[in-house]
Design a protein around this motif. Structure first.
Motif, PDB file in Angstrom:
ATOM      1  N   LEU A  44       0.300  -0.868  -4.525  1.00 17.35           N
ATOM      2  CA  LEU A  44       1.098  -1.862  -3.816  1.00 17.35           C
ATOM      3  C   LEU A  44       2.392  -1.245  -3.297  1.00 17.35           C
ATOM      4  N   CYS A  45       3.071  -0.501  -4.172  1.00 17.32           N
ATOM      5  CA  CYS A  45       4.338   0.120  -3.774  1.00 17.32           C
ATOM      6  C   CYS A  45       4.130   1.143  -2.658  1.00 17.32           C
ATOM      7  N   GLU A  46       3.013   1.840  -2.687  1.00 16.69           N
ATOM      8  CA  GLU A  46       2.735   2.802  -1.620  1.00 16.69           C
ATOM      9  C   GLU A  46       2.527   2.090  -0.281  1.00 16.69           C
ATOM     10  N   GLN A  47       1.858   0.934  -0.312  1.00 17.58           N
ATOM     11  CA  GLN A  47       1.682   0.165   0.921  1.00 17.58           C
ATOM     12  C   GLN A  47       3.023  -0.337   1.451  1.00 17.58           C
ATOM     13  N   ILE A  48       3.861  -0.825   0.547  1.00 15.84           N
ATOM     14  CA  ILE A  48       5.173  -1.332   0.960  1.00 15.84           C
ATOM     15  C   ILE A  48       6.025  -0.197   1.525  1.00 15.84           C
ATOM     16  N   LYS A  49       5.907   0.987   0.909  1.00 16.56           N
ATOM     17  CA  LYS A  49       6.638   2.153   1.423  1.00 16.56           C
ATOM     18  C   LYS A  49       6.202   2.458   2.858  1.00 16.56           C
ATOM     19  N   VAL A  60       9.623  -8.919  -1.417  1.00 13.99           N
ATOM     20  CA  VAL A  60       8.621  -9.063  -2.470  1.00 13.99           C
ATOM     21  C   VAL A  60       9.049 -10.172  -3.421  1.00 13.99           C
ATOM     22  N   VAL A  61       8.145 -11.093  -3.679  1.00 12.83           N
ATOM     23  CA  VAL A  61       8.337 -12.086  -4.742  1.00 12.83           C
ATOM     24  C   VAL A  61       7.313 -11.750  -5.810  1.00 12.83           C
ATOM     25  N   THR A  62       7.760 -11.439  -6.986  1.00 12.49           N
ATOM     26  CA  THR A  62       6.847 -10.957  -8.016  1.00 12.49           C
ATOM     27  C   THR A  62       6.753 -11.901  -9.197  1.00 12.49           C
ATOM     28  N   VAL A 119      12.120   4.928  -1.697  1.00 12.21           N
ATOM     29  CA  VAL A 119      12.417   3.576  -1.213  1.00 12.21           C
ATOM     30  C   VAL A 119      13.413   2.942  -2.169  1.00 12.21           C
ATOM     31  N   THR A 120      14.411   2.280  -1.614  1.00 14.91           N
ATOM     32  CA  THR A 120      15.401   1.595  -2.437  1.00 14.91           C
ATOM     33  C   THR A 120      15.006   0.136  -2.578  1.00 14.91           C
ATOM     34  N   SER A 121      15.048  -0.377  -3.800  1.00 10.66           N
ATOM     35  CA  SER A 121      14.727  -1.780  -4.056  1.00 10.66           C
ATOM     36  C   SER A 121      15.925  -2.479  -4.680  1.00 10.66           C
ATOM     37  N   ALA A 122      15.914  -3.799  -4.618  1.00  8.07           N
ATOM     38  CA  ALA A 122      17.002  -4.589  -5.198  1.00  8.07           C
ATOM     39  C   ALA A 122      16.405  -5.797  -5.895  1.00  8.07           C
ATOM     40  N   GLN A 123      17.038  -6.259  -6.966  1.00 11.90           N
ATOM     41  CA  GLN A 123      16.544  -7.402  -7.727  1.00 11.90           C
ATOM     42  C   GLN A 123      17.411  -8.619  -7.486  1.00 11.90           C
ATOM     43  N   LEU A 124      16.749  -9.770  -7.279  1.00  3.73           N
ATOM     44  CA  LEU A 124      17.457 -11.042  -7.177  1.00  3.73           C
ATOM     45  C   LEU A 124      16.721 -12.058  -8.031  1.00  3.73           C
ATOM     46  N   LEU A 125      17.391 -12.682  -8.955  1.00  2.00           N
ATOM     47  CA  LEU A 125      16.831 -13.718  -9.818  1.00  2.00           C
ATOM     48  C   LEU A 125      17.391 -15.066  -9.391  1.00  2.00           C
ATOM     49  N   LEU A 148      17.867  -6.134   4.063  1.00  2.00           N
ATOM     50  CA  LEU A 148      16.794  -5.790   5.006  1.00  2.00           C
ATOM     51  C   LEU A 148      17.306  -4.892   6.123  1.00  2.00           C
ATOM     52  N   SER A 149      18.522  -5.129   6.571  1.00  2.00           N
ATOM     53  CA  SER A 149      19.087  -4.283   7.628  1.00  2.00           C
ATOM     54  C   SER A 149      19.283  -2.850   7.150  1.00  2.00           C
ATOM     55  N   LEU A 150      19.427  -2.682   5.827  1.00  2.00           N
ATOM     56  CA  LEU A 150      19.586  -1.352   5.235  1.00  2.00           C
ATOM     57  C   LEU A 150      18.242  -0.768   4.792  1.00  2.00           C
ATOM     58  N   ARG A 151      17.145  -1.462   5.141  1.00  2.00           N
ATOM     59  CA  ARG A 151      15.788  -1.048   4.789  1.00  2.00           C
ATOM     60  C   ARG A 151      15.590  -0.989   3.281  1.00  2.00           C
ATOM     61  N   VAL A 152      16.289  -1.870   2.579  1.00  2.00           N
ATOM     62  CA  VAL A 152      16.103  -2.038   1.145  1.00  2.00           C
ATOM     63  C   VAL A 152      15.046  -3.122   0.932  1.00  2.00           C
ATOM     64  N   VAL A 153      14.194  -2.939  -0.064  1.00  2.00           N
ATOM     65  CA  VAL A 153      13.152  -3.921  -0.376  1.00  2.00           C
ATOM     66  C   VAL A 153      13.660  -4.871  -1.452  1.00  2.00           C
ATOM     67  N   PRO A 154      13.977  -6.135  -1.089  1.00  2.00           N
ATOM     68  CA  PRO A 154      14.407  -7.110  -2.105  1.00  2.00           C
ATOM     69  C   PRO A 154      13.215  -7.555  -2.939  1.00  2.00           C
ATOM     70  N   ILE A 155      13.394  -7.582  -4.248  1.00  2.00           N
ATOM     71  CA  ILE A 155      12.354  -8.067  -5.166  1.00  2.00           C
ATOM     72  C   ILE A 155      12.910  -9.296  -5.862  1.00  2.00           C
ATOM     73  N   ILE A 156      12.259 -10.432  -5.650  1.00  2.00           N
ATOM     74  CA  ILE A 156      12.786 -11.717  -6.102  1.00  2.00           C
ATOM     75  C   ILE A 156      11.850 -12.311  -7.135  1.00  2.00           C
TER      76      ILE A 156
END
Length: 724
Positions: A44-49, A60-62, A119-125, A148-156
């Protein structure tokens, strides 16, 4: 951007997708034993990359935090428990504690995997309560746009650890109620172009995926599938399984965000979605415009025809009569446009090289000038309108007991499905009979007569008043809809196929609905030794030549053996040959006349050709007819009345004639006004089927408070009052 297979398909919109929300289900994140599914998560992460590299904006909502936390805490509890503790009843772990531990675990895993892929990711709860605050929603959107403008993948993820939801795994109230509905909400808030819900199955099925009878639904259409899907067991982990995903998908799609539910087990599932591949189940606001809703459309059509038929039955006899008269007038008024459309069908058939017999049936000129055909048909409809109203006719009246009277009355069957090939004139006859008998009607004509059928259907339905409804008569335009119609034994009451043996046999084998019709028209004329030869020649020429493509045309000529030596056989053969009829012979006739044998003695030529055979006597003729005929129409030419009566009584066909052409076997010629078809079945109607063949019976009982009570207080009289 990926755009492999999407052109000119319902999924062509994926070419324009830029912002995508991906929801990862718990069953995707974890294995069957509750432990992490590292391989799937890595894929999954490879596809997102790859998407990130191609300038897609991915959110991403996980799910999976609670499941992972429960696994970790179970292990910790086991390690810290004494043997005595393990003997005690085990209490389920607190869900919020599991969520707190699991959130840390899953985010650490995502961070590790994405870091390896640069790839840089970020967490939001978030919680449901947060979304009640307009300022929070505004800030959340701003933060996500920045990431998103910084091409960071938010993970919520929903912050179940501190959620105030009454019962996090059961309560479906609030702005969102699980991670599926959270993903749908975020897709709307962020104006995403696509929401992908990853599951442990390929998509939405018509039943439990484990059921071999279940079928994958490629495009979800609410009016087709709502209420018609049997969901399997709830997800082994997580909250709602497929039910929750469908609810969230419908909500997002209605609001304008397309959704695809597909398998998270496929390492290329998201890539395939964005290539436009036909994977998973699509939910789209405009899906009903793209996909032929076959079964639903068939059912809707049948139900509408039934409803309209009930309104038709409620009209007075005069009002029903007026509808038929209006149709007759409309046909004559539209004669020119009908001719144009029929000419186009005939020209297309000739260009396609279709058989002459088929073209003959297609043209609206059965042996007559076309101009006369419309006039003749309109006249038949007026004759039908002038007949005694067949609906509600009292067939029998019986006094059951004093003051208790029972009536047996005629009643419409309900909804008829007529399937016919290349016979546009049949459409008009059938429609007029259905209206006269108070039935709803579904018609499926051959594709060769597409334009003729369409214009005739329009002319007829335009003449039906609004208080009945034009959907009284439905025109089925696609052959693909027939299998769905044949399944509707709860709303269609009778099927009447008019066409080839293959068509009729196929329909009989494909439905539980009663079928009325004939597979072949192998009609015989037997010329007895006592026959008047001048009469015989006139009859056989008319039976064969008047309209060779008709189902009541002669296909086999049987000749008494004595006519061979007397020269009668040669006279008959010469008469047919002078009319251009090609002759084939049975075993005896082929030798006598030096003509080829047919492939089968049971053969419908539907053209200027026929089989000739020599028989010993009337009994041999009858035996031949029973072995090789189709029980349609058979005729004897004889001056010996005793022989003729033997033939009339013993030939087991729908119509049996003496000294008359088989071409008389026709509803209009029988005075039925028109015919819906000719039945060789041995059910309620046989031979040319007119109005009476489209009726059944109802029982009306009128009393004054009588009760049965074990028949103690009632005296039955059973008096016939029919003629009173």
């Amino acid at each position: 951007m990926m755009n492999g297979g999407a052109a000119d398909t319902p999924r062509a919109f994926v070419k324009e997708v830029k912002r995508i929300v991906i929801k990862v289900g718990t069953a995707v994140v974890t294995r069957g034993d509750g432990r992490l599914a590292l391989g799937r998560l890595g894929a999954l992460c490879e596809q997102i990359k790859e998407l990130n590299y191609q300038q897609y904006e991915v959110i991403v909502v996980t799910s999976g935090a609670v499941g992972l936390g429960r696994q970790r805490l179970k292990y910790r509890k086991l390690v810290n428990s004494s043997f005595a503790d393990l003997q005690k009843p085990q209490v389920d772990l607190d869900g919020k504690a599991c969520a707190a531990v699991g959130q840390n675990c899953i985010m650490a895993l995502y961070d590790t995997l994405f870091s390896q892929l640069d790839v840089t990711s970020a967490q939001l709860l978030v919680t449901d309560s947060d979304f009640r605050d307009k300022d929070f929603r505004k800030q959340l959107k701003h933060t996500l746009e920045s990431l998103l403008s910084l091409r960071v993948v938010p993970i919520i993820n929903e912050n179940d650890a501190v959620s105030t939801r009454r019962a996090p795994y059961e309560d479906s109230s609030g702005i969102f109620w699980d991670n599926d509905s959270l993903a749908a909400l975020l897709a709307l808030e962020l104006k995403a172009d696509l929401l992908v819900l990853l599951s442990d199955v390929e998509g939405l099925y018509s039943g439990p995926p484990s059921d071999p009878e279940s079928k994958l639904i490629r495009t979800y259409i609410e009016r087709v599938h709502l209420g018609g899907i049997t969901f399997g067991d709830k997800s082994r982990v997580g909250r709602g399984g497929m039910t929750a995903k469908v609810k969230a998908a419908v909500m997002a799609a209605k609001a304008g965000v397309p959704v695809i539910i597909t398998s998270g087990f496929d390492p290329e599932s998201i890539v395939k979605v964005l290539q436009g591949d036909d994977v998973g189940t699509l939910f789209h606001r405009d899906a009903h415009l793209w996909v032929k809703t076959k079964e639903a459309g068939a059912r809707d059509m049948a139900v509408a025809a039934r409803e309209c038929s009930r309104r038709l039955q409620a009209l007075s006899s005069e009002d029903r009569k007026k509808i038929l008269l209006d149709i007759a007038n409309a046909l004559e008024a539209n004669e020119k446009v009908i001719k144009v459309e029929n000419d186009a069908d005939v020209a297309a058939a000739e260009q396609a090289g279709m058989e002459k017999a088929l073209i003959a049936r297609l043209a609206l000129k059965p042996g007559k000038a076309r101009q006369c055909w419309i006039t003749s048909l309109a006249k038949s409809i007026r004759v039908l309108a002038s007949m005694v109203d067949p609906v509600g006719h009292v067939l029998k009246t019986t006094e059951l007991a004093d003051g208790l009277v029972l009536e047996k009355t005629s009643s419409p069957l309900g909804v008829l499905l007529i399937v016919f090939e290349a016979r546009p004139d049949a459409l008009v006859q059938i429609a007029s009979l259905a209206i006269r008998s108070g039935n709803g009607l579904l018609l499926k004509g051959g594709k060769e007569a597409r334009r003729s059928n369409a214009i005739l259907h329009k002319v007829i339905t335009d003449a039906i008043p609004d208080n009945v409804g034009r959907r009284l008569i439905g025109l089925v335009t696609s052959r693909d809809e027939i299998p769905d119609l044949l399944k509707l034994d709860d709303v269609i009451d009778l099927v009447i196929p008019r066409g080839s043996n293959k068509l009729v046999s196929s329909i009989k084998a494909s439905t539980k609905i009663p079928v009325l019709g004939h597979a072949d028209g192998v009609c015989h004329v037997y010329v007895d030794k006592s026959a008047n030869m001048q009469m015989a020649k006139r009859v056989i020429v008319d039976a064969k030549v008047d309209y060779p493509a008709a189902c009541n045309a002669m296909e086999t000529l049987l000749v008494h053996k004595d006519l061979v030596s007397s020269g009668g056989l040669n006279e008959l053969v010469l008469e047919l040959r002078n009319e251009g009829v090609v002759l084939h012979g049975g075993p005896r006739a082929s030798e006598e006349l030096s003509i080829p044998e047919p492939a089968s003695l049971h053969h419908e030529y539907s053209s200027l050709a026929c089989t000739v055979e020599i028989v010993d006597d009337v009994h041999a003729a009858i035996d031949h007819i029973h072995r090789h005929g189709s029980a349609h129409t058979d005729c004897i030419i004889s001056e010996d009345l005793e022989v003729a009566e033997t033939f009339l009584r013993q030939v087991d066909s729908a119509a049996v004639f003496h000294n008359a052409s088989t071409r008389f076997s026709d509803g209009a010629r029988f005075g039925l006004g028109a015919e819906v078809g000719i039945s060789t079945s041995r059910i309620h109607a046989r031979g040319p089927v007119g109005v009476e063949g489209l009726l059944t019976t109802r029982w009306l009982l009128r009393g004054s408070g009588q009760i049965v009570d074990g028949d103690k207080a009632i005296t039955y009289t059973h008096k016939d009052l029919t003629s009173v």
